[in-house]
Write an enzyme that holds these catalytic residues in place. Structure first.
Site, PDB file in Angstrom:
ATOM      1  N   CYS A  79      33.034  -1.324  17.728  1.00 22.57           N
ATOM      2  CA  CYS A  79      32.072  -0.849  16.500  1.00 22.57           C
ATOM      3  C   CYS A  79      31.732  -2.324  15.898  1.00 22.57           C
ATOM      4  CB  CYS A  79      32.539  -0.159  14.963  1.00 22.57           C
ATOM      5  SG  CYS A  79      31.045   0.503  13.925  1.00 22.57           S
ATOM      6  N   HIS A 170      35.749   4.036  16.342  1.00 22.08           N
ATOM      7  CA  HIS A 170      37.074   3.014  15.923  1.00 22.08           C
ATOM      8  C   HIS A 170      38.147   3.810  16.619  1.00 22.08           C
ATOM      9  CE1 HIS A 170      35.677   0.168  12.624  1.00 22.08           C
ATOM     10  NE2 HIS A 170      34.492   1.060  12.327  1.00 22.08           N
ATOM     11  N   GLU A 172      40.467   3.112  16.479  1.00 22.22           N
ATOM     12  CA  GLU A 172      42.274   2.862  16.395  1.00 22.22           C
ATOM     13  C   GLU A 172      42.415   3.813  14.963  1.00 22.22           C
ATOM     14  OE1 GLU A 172      39.051   1.369  15.648  1.00 22.22           O
ATOM     15  OE2 GLU A 172      39.211   0.894  13.284  1.00 22.22           O
TER      16      GLU A 172
HETATM   17  N1  GLN Z   1      27.366  -2.066  10.403  1.00 26.76           N
HETATM   18  C1  GLN Z   1      28.604  -2.767  11.023  1.00 26.76           C
HETATM   19  C2  GLN Z   1      28.086  -3.876  11.552  1.00 26.76           C
HETATM   20  O1  GLN Z   1      26.670  -3.948  11.420  1.00 26.76           O
HETATM   21  C3  GLN Z   1      29.578  -1.943  11.973  1.00 26.76           C
HETATM   22  C4  GLN Z   1      30.396  -1.289  11.024  1.00 26.76           C
HETATM   23  C5  GLN Z   1      31.843  -1.179  11.257  1.00 26.76           C
HETATM   24  O2  GLN Z   1      32.429  -1.756  12.148  1.00 26.76           O
HETATM   25  N2  GLN Z   1      31.951   0.045  11.523  1.00 26.76           N
HETATM   26  O3  GLN Z   1      28.559  -5.034  11.466  1.00 26.76           O
END
Ligand code: GLN
Length: 195
Positions: A79, A170, A172
């Site tokens: 992410c 995610h 995890e």
């Molecule tokens: N929207 C976040 C970003 O741009 C990422 C979101 C997340 O890691 N759950 O960094």
């Protein structure tokens, strides 16, 4: 047993530690640059990439992280961590760490889909993986050497480029440790080559 760090400046750190341990590797929360040397691989967790970037700069992590990846040690960005690893970010002049040959776009699943689960077929990992997405980025395009591992609604959400693995979701936050296990395998293979 390989030793895998989780960058512990910001974001979902503890859950990654549990997932690494459940996948048969030793886990270390990384808060200081000096800890990187003893590691065989590193996970960049989810969180908020702009905040993570500020902390990476503040604690002098940027060059050491780039050096870590250039040495061939595996890095797994999840992410926000995927955004940290990408060579290009849509709408930004400069990347963050910028080592993985992909272009990402932030927050690209729309407001009504701020967070959702999807069943994914992830190449070499699992043909039925429940992925948790939270304000997730997606991979807009990949470089010639980058392998696409999974798509969701026609968007690339997991890929591998040499020693770099990245996903929009995610891993995890679920009990399915198969993608972390896949990363642990990458780390084990890379360590064999380096020895
Ligand atoms: N929207 C976040 C970003 O741009 C990422 C979101 C997340 O890691 N759950 O960094």
């Amino acid at each position: 047993m390989v030793k895998i760090g989780v960058l512990g400046l910001q974001g979902a750190v503890r859950e990654h530690v549990c997932s690494i341990e459940a996948s048969g590797a030793e886990a270390v929360v990384v808060k200081k640059v000096e800890q990187l040397e003893a590691l065989d691989g590193l996970i960049l967790p989810g969180g908020e990439s702009t905040t993570m970037r500020r902390l990476v700069d503040l604690y002098g992590f940027m060059e050491p992280l780039r050096e870590f990846g250039r040495q061939g040690k595996p890095m797994f960005g999840t992410c926000a961590g995927l955004i940290m690893l990408a060579k290009e970010i849509v709408g930004y002049d400069e990347p963050h760490i910028g080592l993985m040959d992909i272009t990402v776009e932030r927050n690209s699943f729309g407001r009504q889909k701020e967070s959702f689960e999807a069943d994914l077929d992830i190449k070499d990992v699992s043909d039925s993986y429940t992925a948790v997405f939270i304000r997730a980025p997606h991979i807009v395009s990949v470089g010639a050497e980058t392998e696409i591992l999974a798509e969701c609604d026609g968007r690339i959400v997991a890929a591998k480029d040499r020693n770099f693995l990245g996903c929009s979701f995610h891993p995890e936050l679920t009990d399915d440790h198969s993608i972390t296990r896949y990363f642990v395998d990458m780390v084990e293979q890379a360590k064999k080559v380096q020895v």
